[in-house]
Design a protein around this motif. Structure first.
Motif, PDB file in Angstrom:
ATOM      1  N   TRP A 177      19.045  22.791 -18.718  1.00  0.00           N
ATOM      2  CA  TRP A 177      18.754  22.279 -20.063  1.00  0.00           C
ATOM      3  C   TRP A 177      18.312  23.375 -21.029  1.00  0.00           C
TER       4      TRP A 177
ATOM      5  N   LYS B  52      20.212  24.641 -24.431  1.00  0.00           N
ATOM      6  CA  LYS B  52      21.198  23.693 -24.958  1.00  0.00           C
ATOM      7  C   LYS B  52      20.766  23.199 -26.338  1.00  0.00           C
ATOM      8  N   LYS B  53      21.708  22.657 -27.079  1.00  0.00           N
ATOM      9  CA  LYS B  53      21.446  22.187 -28.445  1.00  0.00           C
ATOM     10  C   LYS B  53      21.659  20.682 -28.532  1.00  0.00           C
ATOM     11  N   LEU B  54      20.887  20.070 -29.416  1.00  0.00           N
ATOM     12  CA  LEU B  54      21.023  18.631 -29.638  1.00  0.00           C
ATOM     13  C   LEU B  54      22.179  18.317 -30.574  1.00  0.00           C
TER      14      LEU B  54
ATOM     15  N   ILE C 105      24.524  16.395 -27.625  1.00  0.00           N
ATOM     16  CA  ILE C 105      24.048  16.671 -26.277  1.00  0.00           C
ATOM     17  C   ILE C 105      24.599  15.636 -25.293  1.00  0.00           C
TER      18      ILE C 105
ATOM     19  N   TYR D 298      26.339  22.137 -25.729  1.00  0.00           N
ATOM     20  CA  TYR D 298      25.816  20.768 -25.825  1.00  0.00           C
ATOM     21  C   TYR D 298      25.953  20.028 -24.494  1.00  0.00           C
ATOM     22  N   HIS D 299      26.286  20.741 -23.425  1.00  0.00           N
ATOM     23  CA  HIS D 299      26.634  20.102 -22.150  1.00  0.00           C
ATOM     24  C   HIS D 299      25.672  20.468 -21.038  1.00  0.00           C
TER      25      HIS D 299
ATOM     26  N   ASP E 166      21.597  10.729 -19.589  1.00  0.00           N
ATOM     27  CA  ASP E 166      22.410  10.926 -20.788  1.00  0.00           C
ATOM     28  C   ASP E 166      22.062   9.887 -21.847  1.00  0.00           C
TER      29      ASP E 166
ATOM     30  N   LYS F 278      20.040  10.703 -25.442  1.00  0.00           N
ATOM     31  CA  LYS F 278      20.737  10.397 -26.694  1.00  0.00           C
ATOM     32  C   LYS F 278      19.964   9.363 -27.512  1.00  0.00           C
TER      33      LYS F 278
END
Length: 274
Positions: A207, A210-212, A221, A234-235, A250, A254
């Protein structure tokens, strides 16, 4: 006559006790008496122990939660004085509707679970991908500041349903409100060796960085086996053999990073209004 009746009743009472004591040890009345007495004594001991240990249990739960906050923010080391280290964090009660802090509640005592069950402080969800049922309108979040007073990390509590349980954890974001520093769960009951791999340091490390959201502000994301079209930044790779738990993570990330969760707050943070 009344005196004679009293003496007669007393004699009968003594006779009953004497008859009971004279019964064989393995008789049904004595066996039942011993069993009931043992149950009563044991239940009183268990109840007294539970009451006396409750403050210790609550203190241990609070300490464990603080350790997880320190860990997700990257400031925990073995031997750390948890109480002292946690003093560097600023707790604030956030109004999710406005994305601003509220002074209506004390952040050190505010009970989010109780608030989620209060119709005045929460709402029932119709679109509920995280599977939480009701959502409190208020959340306690934590800010970690640098020596110059600027924000270093933002710690946001998240929760949602996996395969067998509700997962409770924290997402740590950088001061820009978009780059993920870490994710950590402190309570769940997912399958050991499968869904419980959410606790695996190697998976949690995926994590970091990573970017939202993309440059257009769209939430990208994703926890999946295949990276989204937006790109690998984003993964986060899904946990092998734990499809439903990965899907739950996930969904909950989100949900909480989206419009129903912290999106308004993060927009305010990026605009310098926090």
């Amino acid at each position: 006559m009344p005196e004679e009746n009293g003496q007669l009743d007393k004699g009968r009472q003594k006779g009953f006790v004497r008859r009971f004591l004279d019964m064989p040890p393995d008789s049904v009345p004595k066996t039942l008496f011993v069993a009931v007495t043992l149950c009563l004594v044991a239940s009183m001991i268990v109840s007294a122990t539970a009451v006396s240990l409750r403050p210790i249990q609550e203190e241990n739960k609070l300490r464990d939660k603080r350790i997880n906050i320190l860990q997700v923010a990257g400031v925990y080391e073995p031997g750390t004085n948890v109480r002292e280290a946690f003093e560097a964090f600023e707790p604030h009660v956030l109004d999710l509707t406005t994305g601003k802090f509220t002074a209506d509640f004390d952040p050190t005592t505010f009970d989010e679970l109780a608030a989620a069950g209060d119709p005045e402080l929460s709402r029932a969800l119709t679109d509920d991908p995280a599977g939480i049922g009701r959502q409190s309108n208020f959340k306690t979040i934590y800010l970690l500041r640098k020596d110059d007073g600027s924000i270093d990390k933002v710690i946001l509590p998240v929760h949602g349903y996996g395969l067998w349980s509700t997962l409770y954890g924290f997402v740590a974001l950088e001061s820009n409100g978009n780059d993920i520093f870490g994710l950590q769960f402190y309570q769940h009951a997912e399958t050991p060796g499968l869904g419980a791999e959410v606790d695996n340091p190697r998976w949690k490390a995926l994590w970091s960085g990573k970017k939202l959201r993309d440059d257009n502000g769209d939430l990208q994301i994703t926890v999946d086996k295949v990276p989204p079209p937006a790109g690998i930044e984003y993964h986060v790779d899904a946990i092998a053999g734990a499809t439903l738990t990965s899907r739950g993570v996930d969904n909950l990330v989100k949900f909480w990073m989206g419009e129903e969760g912290y999106a308004t707050f993060l927009a305010n943070l990026q605009a310098g209004e926090i």
